[in-house]
Design a protein around this motif. Sequence first.
Motif: not given
Length: 225
Positions: A124-125, A153-154, A128, A156-158
């Motif tokens: 995920c990082d 994915p988290s 980003q 926030s990632c979505y």
Amino acid sequence: AAKESRDVTGSSLKDLLLDLFDVIPNITRRFQRFPGLNPENVLELLLGSESERQRGGIEGRKVRALWEVFRWASGQYKGFKHLPQAREIMASLLIREAKVKEVELLLMEMEHNGDRFDNEGIFCDLIQKYVVDFDSRKAVMLFDWMRRKGFIPSSSCYQILIDHLVRVHRTESAYRIFLDWVETTAESNHMNIDGIGKVIELLCLDQRVQEARVLARKLVALGCN
């Protein structure tokens, strides 16, 4: 500009460890007498460095030095395998320093060797970082790779990825990834209503009304009104 990682093929372990002496002196002093490193030694180095990082005592140059030791250890002999925790710490340190190419290399080598990496947060990082660099292609490719491997994915990632895809007018990818998010979440409160509206608006602008209706129906079923 940050220096590229040097070729460590002909470097000695003692030389590589010198760059880490001021961060983890006790460990490096001991390891300088070793002819090589085993996977447990590498993990000890990384754990010591991670502990220093949490106290604010490690910077980008030291992360590069750790990466060079990590790479050197990998090349000691065919079949050398880093411990999963070591790979996770190394990837995490590299991500924090935005060393995207190095993380890509680490993940590609793991994939090639059949090693599993179970930390969704690292992926995920990395997604980003791709978004920050406006690299939509790599962001979507990594997302698809994650999903094929069964990773979710988290939220926030979505959200970050979908917002980016809407912004750059990648309608198909935005719709597909949003649909995936809807189908993998059980709670509507994890979803950004404004973001939902933007995806539906983008679909309508592209005259993809049917897809917009499909998405809207799924959202209603999820409890988004």
